[in-house]
Design a protein around this motif. Structure first.
Motif, PDB file in Angstrom:
ATOM      1  N   VAL A   1     -13.946 -19.566 -34.562  1.00  0.00           N
ATOM      2  CA  VAL A   1     -15.179 -18.796 -34.420  1.00  0.00           C
ATOM      3  C   VAL A   1     -15.651 -18.418 -35.824  1.00  0.00           C
ATOM      4  O   VAL A   1     -14.852 -18.185 -36.727  1.00  0.00           O
ATOM      5  CB  VAL A   1     -14.989 -17.525 -33.554  1.00  0.00           C
ATOM      6  CG1 VAL A   1     -14.662 -17.895 -32.124  1.00  0.00           C
ATOM      7  CG2 VAL A   1     -13.917 -16.615 -34.133  1.00  0.00           C
ATOM      8  N   LEU A   2     -16.977 -18.366 -35.978  1.00  0.00           N
ATOM      9  CA  LEU A   2     -17.565 -18.076 -37.272  1.00  0.00           C
ATOM     10  C   LEU A   2     -18.839 -17.284 -37.051  1.00  0.00           C
ATOM     11  O   LEU A   2     -19.681 -17.671 -36.237  1.00  0.00           O
ATOM     12  CB  LEU A   2     -17.884 -19.382 -38.013  1.00  0.00           C
ATOM     13  CG  LEU A   2     -18.570 -19.267 -39.378  1.00  0.00           C
ATOM     14  CD1 LEU A   2     -17.610 -18.642 -40.388  1.00  0.00           C
ATOM     15  CD2 LEU A   2     -19.024 -20.647 -39.847  1.00  0.00           C
TER      16      LEU A   2
ATOM     17  N   THR B   1     -10.831 -29.906 -41.310  1.00  0.00           N
ATOM     18  CA  THR B   1     -12.219 -29.793 -40.863  1.00  0.00           C
ATOM     19  C   THR B   1     -12.994 -29.025 -41.916  1.00  0.00           C
ATOM     20  O   THR B   1     -12.602 -27.903 -42.289  1.00  0.00           O
ATOM     21  CB  THR B   1     -12.310 -29.072 -39.515  1.00  0.00           C
ATOM     22  OG1 THR B   1     -11.531 -29.770 -38.548  1.00  0.00           O
ATOM     23  CG2 THR B   1     -13.749 -29.003 -39.044  1.00  0.00           C
ATOM     24  N   THR B   2     -14.085 -29.588 -42.405  1.00  0.00           N
ATOM     25  CA  THR B   2     -14.942 -28.929 -43.384  1.00  0.00           C
ATOM     26  C   THR B   2     -16.197 -28.423 -42.678  1.00  0.00           C
ATOM     27  O   THR B   2     -16.875 -29.178 -41.986  1.00  0.00           O
ATOM     28  CB  THR B   2     -15.323 -29.867 -44.522  1.00  0.00           C
ATOM     29  OG1 THR B   2     -14.130 -30.337 -45.163  1.00  0.00           O
ATOM     30  CG2 THR B   2     -16.179 -29.150 -45.543  1.00  0.00           C
ATOM     31  N   ILE B   3     -16.490 -27.146 -42.865  1.00  0.00           N
ATOM     32  CA  ILE B   3     -17.627 -26.515 -42.182  1.00  0.00           C
ATOM     33  C   ILE B   3     -18.610 -26.023 -43.236  1.00  0.00           C
ATOM     34  O   ILE B   3     -18.260 -25.155 -44.062  1.00  0.00           O
ATOM     35  CB  ILE B   3     -17.170 -25.341 -41.305  1.00  0.00           C
ATOM     36  CG1 ILE B   3     -16.075 -25.795 -40.331  1.00  0.00           C
ATOM     37  CG2 ILE B   3     -18.342 -24.716 -40.565  1.00  0.00           C
ATOM     38  CD1 ILE B   3     -15.360 -24.646 -39.657  1.00  0.00           C
ATOM     39  N   PRO B   4     -19.837 -26.523 -43.236  1.00  0.00           N
ATOM     40  CA  PRO B   4     -20.837 -26.008 -44.187  1.00  0.00           C
ATOM     41  C   PRO B   4     -21.327 -24.625 -43.762  1.00  0.00           C
ATOM     42  O   PRO B   4     -21.473 -24.351 -42.568  1.00  0.00           O
ATOM     43  CB  PRO B   4     -21.953 -27.039 -44.123  1.00  0.00           C
ATOM     44  CG  PRO B   4     -21.835 -27.653 -42.755  1.00  0.00           C
ATOM     45  CD  PRO B   4     -20.368 -27.624 -42.440  1.00  0.00           C
ATOM     46  N   LEU B   5     -21.572 -23.760 -44.712  1.00  0.00           N
ATOM     47  CA  LEU B   5     -22.073 -22.413 -44.455  1.00  0.00           C
ATOM     48  C   LEU B   5     -23.508 -22.321 -44.969  1.00  0.00           C
ATOM     49  O   LEU B   5     -23.801 -22.723 -46.095  1.00  0.00           O
ATOM     50  CB  LEU B   5     -21.210 -21.366 -45.144  1.00  0.00           C
ATOM     51  CG  LEU B   5     -19.718 -21.381 -44.786  1.00  0.00           C
ATOM     52  CD1 LEU B   5     -18.960 -20.368 -45.629  1.00  0.00           C
ATOM     53  CD2 LEU B   5     -19.512 -21.118 -43.312  1.00  0.00           C
ATOM     54  N   SER B   6     -24.385 -21.790 -44.124  1.00  0.00           N
ATOM     55  CA  SER B   6     -25.785 -21.676 -44.547  1.00  0.00           C
ATOM     56  C   SER B   6     -26.408 -20.446 -43.882  1.00  0.00           C
ATOM     57  O   SER B   6     -25.862 -19.915 -42.924  1.00  0.00           O
ATOM     58  CB  SER B   6     -26.564 -22.943 -44.146  1.00  0.00           C
ATOM     59  OG  SER B   6     -26.504 -23.156 -42.755  1.00  0.00           O
TER      60      SER B   6
ATOM     61  N   VAL C   1     -16.280 -23.998 -45.979  1.00  0.00           N
ATOM     62  CA  VAL C   1     -14.951 -23.529 -45.629  1.00  0.00           C
ATOM     63  C   VAL C   1     -14.194 -24.692 -45.001  1.00  0.00           C
ATOM     64  O   VAL C   1     -14.791 -25.531 -44.310  1.00  0.00           O
ATOM     65  CB  VAL C   1     -15.010 -22.321 -44.660  1.00  0.00           C
ATOM     66  CG1 VAL C   1     -15.646 -22.702 -43.335  1.00  0.00           C
ATOM     67  CG2 VAL C   1     -13.617 -21.743 -44.432  1.00  0.00           C
ATOM     68  N   GLN C   2     -12.895 -24.771 -45.280  1.00  0.00           N
ATOM     69  CA  GLN C   2     -12.061 -25.828 -44.727  1.00  0.00           C
ATOM     70  C   GLN C   2     -10.939 -25.229 -43.885  1.00  0.00           C
ATOM     71  O   GLN C   2     -10.317 -24.235 -44.268  1.00  0.00           O
ATOM     72  CB  GLN C   2     -11.445 -26.688 -45.830  1.00  0.00           C
ATOM     73  CG  GLN C   2     -12.301 -27.843 -46.261  1.00  0.00           C
ATOM     74  CD  GLN C   2     -11.560 -28.807 -47.172  1.00  0.00           C
ATOM     75  OE1 GLN C   2     -10.414 -28.562 -47.563  1.00  0.00           O
ATOM     76  NE2 GLN C   2     -12.205 -29.921 -47.519  1.00  0.00           N
TER      77      GLN C   2
END
Length: 459
Positions: A394-395, A454-459, A439-440
């Motif tokens: 969750v983010l 898993t690499t998650i882009p933050l925007s 974030v990974q």
């Protein structure tokens, strides 16, 4: 299976050894007992009038057989009334109903509360109170006075009452069976038939309205629509629309809302409907995840859950009926924020989904204790939408440039800003800087295998 359930099963199988019932009857009866904590029933009608209501609390009653020594409930006046319903003159159907009740009635009654074979005995002949056509086929309500057999059941106090049973078609085998029994008028509400989509309530139950589910707005607020019940021949029948019935959200009320959508009395506790359409909570199964990142002064898990529950309730983001059966998440993340506040992140179940929330409240101990007691404090609630159960994490981004909260059970976390080096973090939850760009998550798929990144882009 717990020792209590094991004893229950052995006792019940012994109880039905001399009764001519279908081979799977015992198993079907036991299924309902294993999920008793989630059982609540409701009554509905064919007319649908929708009103949004906000109320609190849930009332429950004490069974007659637990009310105290030598308890005797006055005779039910319905025993002397003629049979009602459109099948009241169908003698063949009534005979089948009574023969089914004679074959299975004591077996079902002996489920409560010790499942002893000789806990109960009938004291008068059975009476068909109502027989009629329902969306789930022909059904009937049978009344019969009953008392416990002294000295045979440890936890049953001496006394008597009148039991009401719903008899109808069991979808699994297409045959007629005793579906439910109850000794409490407030629980004379049943959901039965295919997918439990037919609801029957007696007028004596006190049920006057039903709310099948919680509605969640775009801002995360939770409201309810209440549908009124209409009674004919002392019974209300309603067929629930496909997809509308969510057991954990399903409640009935003993009144209808006023012109402002308010209820003065508590919702009823209906505990006798089927589990055929029980909707499991699609939550994150993270019982060991405890994101303690500072700022929290409530030390125990129950206290932290209460803190979040009170904060969300004050913001209108919990079940308006405030049911004690409302399910809390088994995980949470708390973190001290750069501006001195504390954030708590969790999920809540409603409308067949899990929803993500972040609560920003004061970081001092005194304010948190006030909120824990239910007193109001200044706070901000951020709705993160429905949680993605397949994502594995969750983010949620916090307001006022306070950063991001990330949680992922079993993961190793690191983040970076732009093209700067990766910053590793400990634990399964983290407060990321507001200007973080990626974030990974690294998780071990199986012992000895390479981790999945898993690499998650933050925007």
């Amino acid at each position: 299976m717990t020792p209590d359930n094991d004893l229950l099963e052995r006792s019940l199988r012994h109880a039905v050894s001399d009764v001519d019932t279908p081979p799977d009857f015992t198993d079907r009866v036991l299924v309902g007992g294993r999920r008793r904590r989630f059982r609540r029933r409701a009554g509905m009608a064919t007319a649908v009038a929708v009103v949004t209501v906000l109320v609190g609390g849930l009332a429950a009653s004490t069974p007659a057989w637990l009310a105290g020594p030598d308890t005797t409930v006055p005779a039910d006046p319905r025993m002397s009334e003629p049979t009602r319903g459109d099948l009241a003159k169908d003698s063949a159907f009534l005979d089948k109903v009574l023969s089914t009740w004679r074959a299975e009635g004591l077996v079902v009654n002996n489920m409560a509360p010790t499942a002893g074979k000789d806990c109960w005995q009938f004291t008068q002949p059975a009476h068909v109170h109502w027989a009629g056509t329902t969306p789930a086929g022909p059904a009937a309500l049978v009344l019969q006075p009953i008392r416990n057999t002294p000295g045979t059941c440890d936890r049953v106090e001496p006394g008597s009452s009148t039991w009401l049973a719903l008899i109808g078609t069991e979808p699994n085998d297409g045959a007629m069976h005793v579906l439910y029994t109850t000794g409490e008028r407030s629980r004379e509400v049943f959901a039965f038939g295919p997918k439990a989509s037919t609801v029957l309530a007696t007028e004596a139950s006190g049920a006057r309205g039903v709310s099948p589910k919680i509605d969640v707005g775009q801002d995360g607020t939770m409201t309810r629509r209440v549908q009124p019940l209409l009674f004919r021949d002392g019974v209300a029948l309603h067929r629930i629309e496909a997809g509308a019935y969510v057991e954990l959200d399903f409640v009935v009320t003993p009144e209808l809302p006023d012109s402002q959508g308010r209820l003065k009395r508590h919702p009823l506790d209906m505990s006798l409907a089927t589990q055929a359409r029980y909707t499991g909570w699609p939550h994150k199964d993270w019982p060991r995840l405890r994101g303690a990142l500072g700022g929290i002064h409530i030390p125990d898990d129950d206290g932290r859950r209460q803190l979040l529950r009170n904060a969300l309730s004050q913001a209108g983001m919990t079940d308006p009926f405030n049911s004690p059966f409302e399910v809390d998440a088994d995980w949470s993340v708390f973190a001290a924020l750069p501006d001195g506040r504390t954030v708590g992140v969790t999920e809540r179940y409603a409308d067949s989904a899990s929803h993500l929330y972040a609560v920003l409240f004061p970081g001092d101990k005194q304010s948190q204790e006030k909120l824990h007691r239910g007193e109001k404090v200044q706070q901000t609630v951020v709705y993160g939408g429905r949680t993605d159960q397949k994502a594995g994490h969750v983010l949620i981004r916090l307001p006022d440039k306070q950063g991001w909260i990330l949680a992922a059970a079993g993961a190793v976390i690191r983040y970076r800003i732009g093209q700067q080096p990766w910053v590793p973090l400990g634990g399964e939850a983290a407060l990321l800087p507001d200007d973080a760009t990626e974030v990974q998550l690294s998780k071990q798929a199986a012992p000895g295998s390479d981790p999945v990144v898993t690499t998650i882009p933050l925007s």
